[in-house]
Design a protein around this motif. Structure first.
Motif, PDB file in Angstrom:
ATOM      1  N   GLY A  56      30.567  49.689  45.306  1.00 42.13           N
ATOM      2  CA  GLY A  56      31.260  48.712  46.112  1.00 42.13           C
ATOM      3  C   GLY A  56      32.417  48.094  45.347  1.00 42.13           C
ATOM      4  N   VAL A  57      33.035  47.115  45.988  1.00 37.21           N
ATOM      5  CA  VAL A  57      34.203  46.419  45.444  1.00 37.21           C
ATOM      6  C   VAL A  57      34.107  44.939  45.792  1.00 37.21           C
ATOM      7  CG1 VAL A  57      36.718  46.168  45.658  1.00 37.21           C
ATOM      8  CG2 VAL A  57      35.701  48.438  45.630  1.00 37.21           C
ATOM      9  N   ILE A  58      34.409  44.076  44.832  1.00 40.75           N
ATOM     10  CA  ILE A  58      34.628  42.661  45.100  1.00 40.75           C
ATOM     11  C   ILE A  58      36.129  42.522  45.322  1.00 40.75           C
ATOM     12  CG2 ILE A  58      34.446  40.293  44.269  1.00 40.75           C
ATOM     13  CD1 ILE A  58      32.261  41.337  42.329  1.00 40.75           C
ATOM     14  N   ALA A  59      36.537  42.106  46.510  1.00 41.23           N
ATOM     15  CA  ALA A  59      37.955  42.041  46.866  1.00 41.23           C
ATOM     16  C   ALA A  59      38.408  40.590  46.969  1.00 41.23           C
ATOM     17  CB  ALA A  59      38.190  42.759  48.187  1.00 41.23           C
ATOM     18  N   PHE A  60      39.282  40.195  46.049  1.00 43.64           N
ATOM     19  CA  PHE A  60      39.914  38.882  46.090  1.00 43.64           C
ATOM     20  C   PHE A  60      41.240  39.072  46.828  1.00 43.64           C
ATOM     21  CE2 PHE A  60      37.233  38.976  42.366  1.00 43.64           C
ATOM     22  CZ  PHE A  60      36.603  37.743  42.383  1.00 43.64           C
ATOM     23  N   THR A  61      41.389  38.487  48.003  1.00 43.64           N
ATOM     24  CA  THR A  61      42.605  38.649  48.789  1.00 43.64           C
ATOM     25  C   THR A  61      43.803  38.062  48.050  1.00 43.64           C
ATOM     26  OG1 THR A  61      41.292  38.479  50.785  1.00 43.64           O
ATOM     27  CG2 THR A  61      43.657  38.252  51.042  1.00 43.64           C
ATOM     28  N   GLN A  62      43.589  36.930  47.373  1.00 46.30           N
ATOM     29  CA  GLN A  62      44.680  36.325  46.605  1.00 46.30           C
ATOM     30  C   GLN A  62      44.111  35.422  45.522  1.00 46.30           C
ATOM     31  OE1 GLN A  62      47.213  32.954  48.094  1.00 46.30           O
ATOM     32  NE2 GLN A  62      48.753  34.572  48.152  1.00 46.30           N
ATOM     33  N   ILE A  63      44.569  35.648  44.296  1.00 42.87           N
ATOM     34  CA  ILE A  63      44.271  34.742  43.187  1.00 42.87           C
ATOM     35  C   ILE A  63      45.610  34.180  42.731  1.00 42.87           C
ATOM     36  CG2 ILE A  63      43.368  34.484  40.856  1.00 42.87           C
ATOM     37  CD1 ILE A  63      41.475  36.790  41.387  1.00 42.87           C
ATOM     38  N   VAL A  64      45.686  32.852  42.640  1.00 43.88           N
ATOM     39  CA  VAL A  64      46.902  32.180  42.182  1.00 43.88           C
ATOM     40  C   VAL A  64      46.642  31.696  40.757  1.00 43.88           C
ATOM     41  CG1 VAL A  64      48.551  30.322  42.612  1.00 43.88           C
ATOM     42  CG2 VAL A  64      47.397  31.440  44.540  1.00 43.88           C
ATOM     43  N   GLY A  65      47.361  32.242  39.793  1.00 46.56           N
ATOM     44  CA  GLY A  65      47.162  31.909  38.387  1.00 46.56           C
ATOM     45  C   GLY A  65      46.595  33.108  37.636  1.00 46.56           C
ATOM     46  N   ARG A  66      46.543  32.970  36.327  1.00 46.40           N
ATOM     47  CA  ARG A  66      45.900  34.004  35.513  1.00 46.40           C
ATOM     48  C   ARG A  66      44.396  33.910  35.745  1.00 46.40           C
ATOM     49  NH1 ARG A  66      49.057  32.662  29.930  1.00 46.40           N
ATOM     50  NH2 ARG A  66      51.049  33.576  30.508  1.00 46.40           N
ATOM     51  N   ALA A  67      43.703  35.042  35.593  1.00 43.85           N
ATOM     52  CA  ALA A  67      42.267  35.010  35.875  1.00 43.85           C
ATOM     53  C   ALA A  67      41.505  36.009  35.026  1.00 43.85           C
ATOM     54  CB  ALA A  67      42.014  35.304  37.351  1.00 43.85           C
ATOM     55  N   GLU A  68      40.257  35.672  34.755  1.00 48.70           N
ATOM     56  CA  GLU A  68      39.281  36.576  34.156  1.00 48.70           C
ATOM     57  C   GLU A  68      38.105  36.637  35.104  1.00 48.70           C
ATOM     58  OE1 GLU A  68      38.006  35.259  30.315  1.00 48.70           O
ATOM     59  OE2 GLU A  68      39.890  35.809  29.359  1.00 48.70           O
ATOM     60  N   ILE A  69      37.590  37.847  35.309  1.00 49.24           N
ATOM     61  CA  ILE A  69      36.432  38.052  36.159  1.00 49.24           C
ATOM     62  C   ILE A  69      35.289  38.531  35.271  1.00 49.24           C
ATOM     63  CG2 ILE A  69      35.523  39.185  38.210  1.00 49.24           C
ATOM     64  CD1 ILE A  69      38.136  37.514  38.687  1.00 49.24           C
ATOM     65  N   TRP A  70      34.180  37.815  35.311  1.00 43.84           N
ATOM     66  CA  TRP A  70      32.993  38.146  34.526  1.00 43.84           C
ATOM     67  C   TRP A  70      31.867  38.501  35.490  1.00 43.84           C
ATOM     68  CZ3 TRP A  70      32.545  37.484  29.058  1.00 43.84           C
ATOM     69  CH2 TRP A  70      33.709  37.010  28.452  1.00 43.84           C
ATOM     70  N   LEU A  71      31.162  39.578  35.219  1.00 47.58           N
ATOM     71  CA  LEU A  71      30.041  40.004  36.047  1.00 47.58           C
ATOM     72  C   LEU A  71      28.851  40.255  35.137  1.00 47.58           C
ATOM     73  CD1 LEU A  71      29.049  40.761  38.887  1.00 47.58           C
ATOM     74  CD2 LEU A  71      29.794  43.109  38.403  1.00 47.58           C
ATOM     75  N   ASP A  72      27.787  39.507  35.367  1.00 45.60           N
ATOM     76  CA  ASP A  72      26.553  39.638  34.574  1.00 45.60           C
ATOM     77  C   ASP A  72      26.827  39.516  33.077  1.00 45.60           C
ATOM     78  OD1 ASP A  72      25.114  39.980  36.933  1.00 45.60           O
ATOM     79  OD2 ASP A  72      25.332  42.163  36.880  1.00 45.60           O
ATOM     80  N   GLY A  73      27.670  38.546  32.698  1.00 44.13           N
ATOM     81  CA  GLY A  73      27.943  38.272  31.289  1.00 44.13           C
ATOM     82  C   GLY A  73      28.967  39.172  30.631  1.00 44.13           C
ATOM     83  N   ARG A  74      29.589  40.093  31.387  1.00 47.25           N
ATOM     84  CA  ARG A  74      30.609  41.011  30.847  1.00 47.25           C
ATOM     85  C   ARG A  74      31.934  40.756  31.539  1.00 47.25           C
ATOM     86  NH1 ARG A  74      29.934  46.245  32.590  1.00 47.25           N
ATOM     87  NH2 ARG A  74      31.980  46.714  31.816  1.00 47.25           N
ATOM     88  N   ARG A  75      32.997  40.637  30.753  1.00 47.28           N
ATOM     89  CA  ARG A  75      34.325  40.513  31.356  1.00 47.28           C
ATOM     90  C   ARG A  75      34.715  41.886  31.884  1.00 47.28           C
ATOM     91  NH1 ARG A  75      39.989  39.299  28.485  1.00 47.28           N
ATOM     92  NH2 ARG A  75      39.165  41.010  27.274  1.00 47.28           N
ATOM     93  N   VAL A  76      34.941  41.970  33.201  1.00 48.79           N
ATOM     94  CA  VAL A  76      35.187  43.260  33.830  1.00 48.79           C
ATOM     95  C   VAL A  76      36.623  43.431  34.312  1.00 48.79           C
ATOM     96  CG1 VAL A  76      32.780  43.649  34.473  1.00 48.79           C
ATOM     97  CG2 VAL A  76      34.286  42.409  36.045  1.00 48.79           C
ATOM     98  N   ALA A  77      37.389  42.338  34.404  1.00 52.01           N
ATOM     99  CA  ALA A  77      38.779  42.454  34.860  1.00 52.01           C
ATOM    100  C   ALA A  77      39.539  41.194  34.482  1.00 52.01           C
ATOM    101  CB  ALA A  77      38.845  42.660  36.371  1.00 52.01           C
ATOM    102  N   GLU A  78      40.860  41.327  34.455  1.00 52.65           N
ATOM    103  CA  GLU A  78      41.702  40.160  34.247  1.00 52.65           C
ATOM    104  C   GLU A  78      43.006  40.327  35.014  1.00 52.65           C
ATOM    105  OE1 GLU A  78      43.039  41.661  29.851  1.00 52.65           O
ATOM    106  OE2 GLU A  78      42.980  39.508  30.187  1.00 52.65           O
ATOM    107  N   LYS A  79      43.590  39.198  35.361  1.00 51.47           N
ATOM    108  CA  LYS A  79      44.893  39.136  36.018  1.00 51.47           C
ATOM    109  C   LYS A  79      45.775  38.344  35.069  1.00 51.47           C
ATOM    110  CE  LYS A  79      47.056  37.167  40.109  1.00 51.47           C
ATOM    111  NZ  LYS A  79      47.666  36.025  39.446  1.00 51.47           N
ATOM    112  N   ARG A  80      46.838  38.950  34.572  1.00 51.03           N
ATOM    113  CA  ARG A  80      47.639  38.347  33.494  1.00 51.03           C
ATOM    114  C   ARG A  80      48.846  37.556  33.963  1.00 51.03           C
ATOM    115  NH1 ARG A  80      47.440  43.570  29.509  1.00 51.03           N
ATOM    116  NH2 ARG A  80      45.211  43.447  29.105  1.00 51.03           N
TER     117      ARG A  80
END
Length: 86
Positions: free
Chosen positions: A1-25
């Motif tokens: 599957g996919v977690i879909a964020f329609t819009q993130i405003v700002g820099r971001a880090e996505i953590w899933l179950d204690g692991r950083r899995v993505a970032e928006k720079r």
């Protein structure tokens, strides 16, 4: 599957179950999709958003979970290794 964020405003880090899995720079509003492996247990999702000084930030629109349509994932910036959250 996919977690879909329609819009993130700002820099971001996505953590899933204690692991950083993505970032928006970038600070600019943009979508982000993160792969989500199938599982049969509860998951912990943490979204850290950093604001550009003096500007709003956060989740600008809907967030959803869906089946992966194909192997391409929009906006994903792979991370090399998990960092500690200290």
């Amino acid at each position: 599957g996919v977690i879909a964020f329609t819009q993130i405003v700002g820099r971001a880090e996505i953590w899933l179950d204690g692991r950083r899995v993505a970032e928006k720079r970038d600070f600019a509003p943009a979508p982000l999709e993160v792969p989500l492996a199938a599982g049969d247990r509860p998951r912990q999702l943490i979204v850290l958003v950093e604001a550009e000084p003096g500007k709003p930030s956060g989740l600008g629109k809907l967030v959803g979970v869906r089946e992966a349509r194909d192997h391409r994932v929009r906006g994903l910036k792979p991370v090399s290794a998990p960092r500690s959250a200290s």
